[in-house]
Design a protein around this motif. Sequence first.
Motif, PDB file in Angstrom:
ATOM      1  N   MET A 119       2.624  -5.051   7.290  1.00  0.00           N
ATOM      2  CA  MET A 119       3.081  -4.218   6.078  1.00  0.00           C
ATOM      3  C   MET A 119       4.653  -4.310   5.778  1.00  0.00           C
ATOM      4  SD  MET A 119       1.679  -0.470   7.288  1.00  0.00           S
ATOM      5  CE  MET A 119       1.116  -0.946   9.011  1.00  0.00           C
ATOM      6  N   MET A 120       4.808  -4.655   4.629  1.00  0.00           N
ATOM      7  CA  MET A 120       6.171  -5.031   4.169  1.00  0.00           C
ATOM      8  C   MET A 120       6.755  -4.086   3.204  1.00  0.00           C
ATOM      9  SD  MET A 120       8.593  -7.431   3.967  1.00  0.00           S
ATOM     10  CE  MET A 120      10.223  -7.696   3.206  1.00  0.00           C
ATOM     11  N   HIS A 121       7.929  -3.670   3.498  1.00  0.00           N
ATOM     12  CA  HIS A 121       8.753  -2.725   2.721  1.00  0.00           C
ATOM     13  C   HIS A 121       9.263  -3.120   1.238  1.00  0.00           C
ATOM     14  CE1 HIS A 121      12.772  -4.526   3.575  1.00  0.00           C
ATOM     15  NE2 HIS A 121      12.001  -4.551   4.701  1.00  0.00           N
ATOM     16  N   GLY A 122       9.790  -2.300   0.490  1.00  0.00           N
ATOM     17  CA  GLY A 122      10.399  -2.954  -0.849  1.00  0.00           C
ATOM     18  C   GLY A 122      11.741  -2.736  -0.570  1.00  0.00           C
ATOM     19  N   ILE A 123      12.490  -3.085  -1.982  1.00  0.00           N
ATOM     20  CA  ILE A 123      13.945  -3.222  -2.070  1.00  0.00           C
ATOM     21  C   ILE A 123      14.641  -2.051  -1.535  1.00  0.00           C
ATOM     22  CG2 ILE A 123      14.077  -2.475  -4.285  1.00  0.00           C
ATOM     23  CD1 ILE A 123      15.922  -4.821  -4.600  1.00  0.00           C
ATOM     24  N   ASN A 124      15.673  -2.207  -0.703  1.00  0.00           N
ATOM     25  CA  ASN A 124      16.569  -1.252  -0.113  1.00  0.00           C
ATOM     26  C   ASN A 124      15.784  -0.270   0.876  1.00  0.00           C
ATOM     27  OD1 ASN A 124      19.062  -0.208   0.545  1.00  0.00           O
ATOM     28  ND2 ASN A 124      18.899   1.313  -1.146  1.00  0.00           N
ATOM     29  N   GLY A 125      14.414  -0.907   1.306  1.00  0.00           N
ATOM     30  CA  GLY A 125      13.549  -0.129   2.027  1.00  0.00           C
ATOM     31  C   GLY A 125      13.728  -0.531   3.802  1.00  0.00           C
TER      32      GLY A 125
END
Length: 159
Positions: free
Chosen positions: A40-46
């Motif tokens: 799993m990969m988070h989004g921007i500023n996450g």
Amino acid sequence: MTQPGRRPGFLLPLLVPLLLACRCVRGQDEAVGNWTPVVMMHGINGAASDYDAIVAGLRKVHPGQRLHVIRLYEKLSSFEPLWNQVPRIADDIRNATAAFSGRCHLLCHSQGGIVCRALAETMEDHRIDHFVSMAGVQQGIRGIPSEVRKYLPSWLDNF
């Protein structure tokens, strides 16, 4: 504890398509006998913690599923150029999935979807079984999201 204004389970409803993909394909690695890992990969500023609710939900309804949340380029470092992020994240995925012949299901949110797409297109040795981009802006985006706007110069408000 979550930050004020953050909904820890905002991605949880998107868990159902992932579970169905995992169930339909089962994805067992014959050599190891375990389920294909979900990366799993988070989004921007996450941050990786954005996936806490999804990880808890998956562990509850799909015990034995190997899960790996990428803990690189969190918060402000997520603004690092894509060409810097992709090689390090590719190495992280290789390390996390080595016991499974490098196979994985990739679940990515927002800008993380763009990062993961770049991985899939440039990582010649990947073994991605399924790529799920949640709220990924694969065909661009109109305007500048408020989450990003606060970090940009004010003269961009005219665009």
